[in-house]
Scaffold this motif. Structure first.
Motif, PDB file in Angstrom:
ATOM      1  N   SER A   1     -38.035 -26.066 -14.024  1.00 12.86           N
ATOM      2  CA  SER A   1     -37.309 -25.907 -15.293  1.00 12.86           C
ATOM      3  C   SER A   1     -35.845 -26.316 -15.170  1.00 12.86           C
ATOM      4  CB  SER A   1     -37.388 -24.496 -15.883  1.00 12.86           C
ATOM      5  OG  SER A   1     -36.333 -23.679 -15.404  1.00 12.86           O
TER       6      SER A   1
ATOM      7  N   LYS B   1     -35.220 -13.274  -9.548  1.00 12.17           N
ATOM      8  CA  LYS B   1     -35.352 -11.841  -9.766  1.00 12.17           C
ATOM      9  C   LYS B   1     -35.502 -11.581 -11.242  1.00 12.17           C
ATOM     10  CE  LYS B   1     -32.189 -10.770 -11.840  1.00 12.17           C
ATOM     11  NZ  LYS B   1     -31.657 -11.244 -13.174  1.00 12.17           N
ATOM     12  N   PRO B   2     -36.103 -10.500 -11.668  1.00 14.79           N
ATOM     13  CA  PRO B   2     -36.997  -9.678 -10.863  1.00 14.79           C
ATOM     14  C   PRO B   2     -38.361 -10.356 -10.799  1.00 14.79           C
ATOM     15  CG  PRO B   2     -36.784  -8.756 -13.075  1.00 14.79           C
ATOM     16  CD  PRO B   2     -35.935  -9.992 -13.038  1.00 14.79           C
TER      17      PRO B   2
ATOM     18  N   TYR C   1     -25.900 -18.154  -3.182  1.00 17.39           N
ATOM     19  CA  TYR C   1     -27.042 -19.044  -3.463  1.00 17.39           C
ATOM     20  C   TYR C   1     -27.303 -19.957  -2.270  1.00 17.39           C
ATOM     21  CZ  TYR C   1     -26.061 -17.255  -8.079  1.00 17.39           C
ATOM     22  OH  TYR C   1     -25.835 -16.405  -9.133  1.00 17.39           O
TER      23      TYR C   1
ATOM     24  N   TYR D   1     -44.574 -28.683 -15.190  1.00 17.99           N
ATOM     25  CA  TYR D   1     -44.443 -27.975 -13.915  1.00 17.99           C
ATOM     26  C   TYR D   1     -45.616 -28.342 -12.990  1.00 17.99           C
ATOM     27  CZ  TYR D   1     -41.378 -25.083 -16.889  1.00 17.99           C
ATOM     28  OH  TYR D   1     -40.421 -24.649 -17.767  1.00 17.99           O
TER      29      TYR D   1
HETATM   30  N1  NAP Z   1     -29.866 -14.808  -9.482  1.00 13.85           N
HETATM   31  C1  NAP Z   1     -29.009 -15.020 -10.463  1.00 13.85           C
HETATM   32  O1  NAP Z   1     -27.801 -15.107 -10.258  1.00 13.85           O
HETATM   33  C2  NAP Z   1     -29.532 -15.197 -11.853  1.00 13.85           C
HETATM   34  C3  NAP Z   1     -28.647 -15.449 -12.891  1.00 13.85           C
HETATM   35  C4  NAP Z   1     -29.159 -15.728 -14.155  1.00 13.85           C
HETATM   36  C5  NAP Z   1     -30.525 -15.676 -14.355  1.00 13.85           C
HETATM   37  N2  NAP Z   1     -31.367 -15.366 -13.338  1.00 13.85           N
HETATM   38  C6  NAP Z   1     -32.819 -15.309 -13.536  1.00 13.85           C
HETATM   39  O2  NAP Z   1     -33.270 -16.651 -13.678  1.00 13.85           O
HETATM   40  C7  NAP Z   1     -34.292 -16.732 -14.658  1.00 13.85           C
HETATM   41  C8  NAP Z   1     -33.863 -17.734 -15.733  1.00 13.85           C
HETATM   42  O3  NAP Z   1     -32.668 -17.305 -16.339  1.00 13.85           O
HETATM   43  P1  NAP Z   1     -31.723 -18.350 -17.141  1.00 13.85           P
HETATM   44  O4  NAP Z   1     -30.634 -17.586 -17.751  1.00 13.85           O
HETATM   45  O5  NAP Z   1     -31.358 -19.478 -16.269  1.00 13.85           O
HETATM   46  O6  NAP Z   1     -32.750 -18.794 -18.280  1.00 13.85           O
HETATM   47  P2  NAP Z   1     -32.744 -20.042 -19.264  1.00 13.85           P
HETATM   48  O7  NAP Z   1     -31.476 -20.817 -19.163  1.00 13.85           O
HETATM   49  O8  NAP Z   1     -33.196 -19.545 -20.595  1.00 13.85           O
HETATM   50  O9  NAP Z   1     -33.863 -20.969 -18.610  1.00 13.85           O
HETATM   51  C9  NAP Z   1     -35.216 -20.640 -18.536  1.00 13.85           C
HETATM   52  C10 NAP Z   1     -35.985 -21.959 -18.472  1.00 13.85           C
HETATM   53  O10 NAP Z   1     -37.372 -21.651 -18.441  1.00 13.85           O
HETATM   54  C11 NAP Z   1     -38.089 -22.705 -19.057  1.00 13.85           C
HETATM   55  N3  NAP Z   1     -39.103 -22.073 -19.916  1.00 13.85           N
HETATM   56  C12 NAP Z   1     -40.440 -22.113 -19.732  1.00 13.85           C
HETATM   57  N4  NAP Z   1     -41.088 -21.429 -20.664  1.00 13.85           N
HETATM   58  C13 NAP Z   1     -40.155 -20.931 -21.499  1.00 13.85           C
HETATM   59  C14 NAP Z   1     -40.220 -20.145 -22.667  1.00 13.85           C
HETATM   60  N5  NAP Z   1     -41.404 -19.704 -23.171  1.00 13.85           N
HETATM   61  N6  NAP Z   1     -39.075 -19.817 -23.281  1.00 13.85           N
HETATM   62  C15 NAP Z   1     -37.891 -20.213 -22.765  1.00 13.85           C
HETATM   63  N7  NAP Z   1     -37.765 -20.979 -21.664  1.00 13.85           N
HETATM   64  C16 NAP Z   1     -38.892 -21.332 -21.019  1.00 13.85           C
HETATM   65  C17 NAP Z   1     -37.086 -23.592 -19.809  1.00 13.85           C
HETATM   66  O11 NAP Z   1     -36.974 -24.807 -19.077  1.00 13.85           O
HETATM   67  P3  NAP Z   1     -37.644 -26.212 -19.524  1.00 13.85           P
HETATM   68  O12 NAP Z   1     -37.514 -26.261 -21.015  1.00 13.85           O
HETATM   69  O13 NAP Z   1     -36.809 -27.201 -18.817  1.00 13.85           O
HETATM   70  O14 NAP Z   1     -39.066 -26.192 -19.077  1.00 13.85           O
HETATM   71  C18 NAP Z   1     -35.780 -22.843 -19.699  1.00 13.85           C
HETATM   72  O15 NAP Z   1     -34.686 -23.712 -19.501  1.00 13.85           O
HETATM   73  C19 NAP Z   1     -34.507 -15.309 -15.155  1.00 13.85           C
HETATM   74  O16 NAP Z   1     -35.577 -14.717 -14.445  1.00 13.85           O
HETATM   75  C20 NAP Z   1     -33.233 -14.579 -14.798  1.00 13.85           C
HETATM   76  O17 NAP Z   1     -33.412 -13.196 -14.531  1.00 13.85           O
HETATM   77  C21 NAP Z   1     -30.891 -15.135 -12.085  1.00 13.85           C
END
Ligand code: NAP
Length: 325
Positions: A11, A97-98, A279, A58
């Protein structure tokens, strides 16, 4: 040094920016491919980030034989199913996570990894940071006497509409998004909880916009944790023992690390901590494990403890009861 591990990213998630920046600092990590549900988006993303290969699904990335490991930054409810698919395709997995709020899914994921001889780890990047290791070391070495209390908070003004975190069908909620760090801290420092109570406020979208909880551990140690959306940024970790208190300046993001120990005499002492990308460290730890070094920092036991505690906290909040683990 062994050759770098070749990674694929499932993604175009926002969090990738931090992970790609960490990867770029490491000779042990090569990001080879990215996939998106939309082929054009994947191509544009790969061009913008300098990633060699892009895929419009994917599944297509998982079929690339040159990809050794995948990073899964999908919405929470998709972590487990895509981990199973990645493992079935022979890929090592670093999953955001999680991993899941359901212990049975955690157990299933790690059993699949074990059977396939692959590495699976939950991406709690804060655990890799030298700041976190310093705090855990101080507590372990008795710098604050006997541990009595952990106070941990994480909140931020998450957008109300359109964010994956406000979707119940994607396992959103403040505990899942940021409260899980507070749970991770309480468990790191105090072990596994024996009972929990919790109060939550469910927002208009049907997920916990605010959750506050008390976790009880062996030997009478208590943790107060809280998480919230739609409020200002708050990152707080305070660890209290019989002879001192540890305060951590930027406990979860770890971009401005700082650890202070204050003793019974009221004198505050700063503990030096190196600034380094969490990271980068988590990717390097995974890469080393993939190349044969035993055990990643965050394996099955930790992920199971997280899921069991999160499940208990939601049950305590939903039913208004104390839940024994
Ligand atoms: N460790 C950390 O520092 C950290 C920080 C932030 C978030 N996270 C974790 O990372 C994960 C993603 O967070 P994020 O804020 O990066 O999310 P985000 O920007 O919304 O990205 C999620 C990605 O998932 C894909 N996707 C697949 N099915 C989807 C659906 N039904 N609805 C929406 N998106 C879908 C999309 O990519 P495509 O359209 O390209 O397929 C989307 O860009 C979460 O589990 C969150 O807890 C971790």
């Amino acid at each position: 040094m062994s050759r770098p591990v070749r990674w694929g990213v499932l993604s175009t998630a926002l969090i990738n920016d931090k992970v790609l920046a960490g990867a770029a600092q490491s000779p042990e990590v090569e990001v080879l491919a990215v996939a998106s549900r939309d082929g054009e988006r994947a191509r544009a993303y790969a061009d913008a980030k300098g990633i060699e290969r892009s895929y419009g699904s994917y599944e297509a990335l998982l079929a690339d034989p040159d990809v050794e490991a995948v990073y899964i930054p999908l919405p929470n409810s998709l972590h487990h199913p895509w981990t199973l698919r990645a493992l079935a395709a022979g890929k090592h997995v670093l999953c955001e996570k999680p991993y899941s709020r359901r212990p049975a899914e955690v157990a299933e994921g790690f059993a699949a990894a074990r059977e396939a001889g692959l590495v699976l780890s939950e991406a709690f990047m804060w655990r890799y940071n030298p700041q976190t290791r310093a705090v855990a070391g101080l507590v372990r070495d008795g710098a604050i006497g006997d541990l009595r209390l952990v106070v941990a908070s994480f909140s931020w003004p998450c957008p109300v509409d359109g964010d994956i975190r406000t979707r119940p069908d994607l396992d959103g909620g403040s505990l899942m998004d940021v409260g899980c760090y507070c749970v991770s801290a309480a468990r790191l420092l105090a072990g596994e909880p024996v009972s929990v109570t919790a109060q939550s406020t469910v927002g208009p979208h049907g997920v916990d916009a605010h959750l506050a909880a008390t976790l009880r551990f062996a030997d009478g140690v208590v943790a107060h944790v809280d998480s919230a959306f739609h409020v200002p940024d708050r990152s707080h970790l305070e660890v209290v023992g019989t002879t001192g208190t540890i305060r951590v300046r930027d406990p979860w993001h770890c971009v401005d690390p700082g650890v202070t120990v204050t003793g019974l005499d009221g004198v505050a002492r700063d503990v030096p901590v190196e600034t380094v990308s969490s990271y980068r460290l988590e990717l390097e730890e995974m890469s080393k494990a993939i190349r044969g070094e035993p055990n990643v920092l965050l394996g099955e036991a930790d992920a199971l403890g997280q899921a069991r505690t999160i499940e208990a906290l939601y049950r305590a909040a939903d039913e208004g009861v104390a839940v024994t683990l």
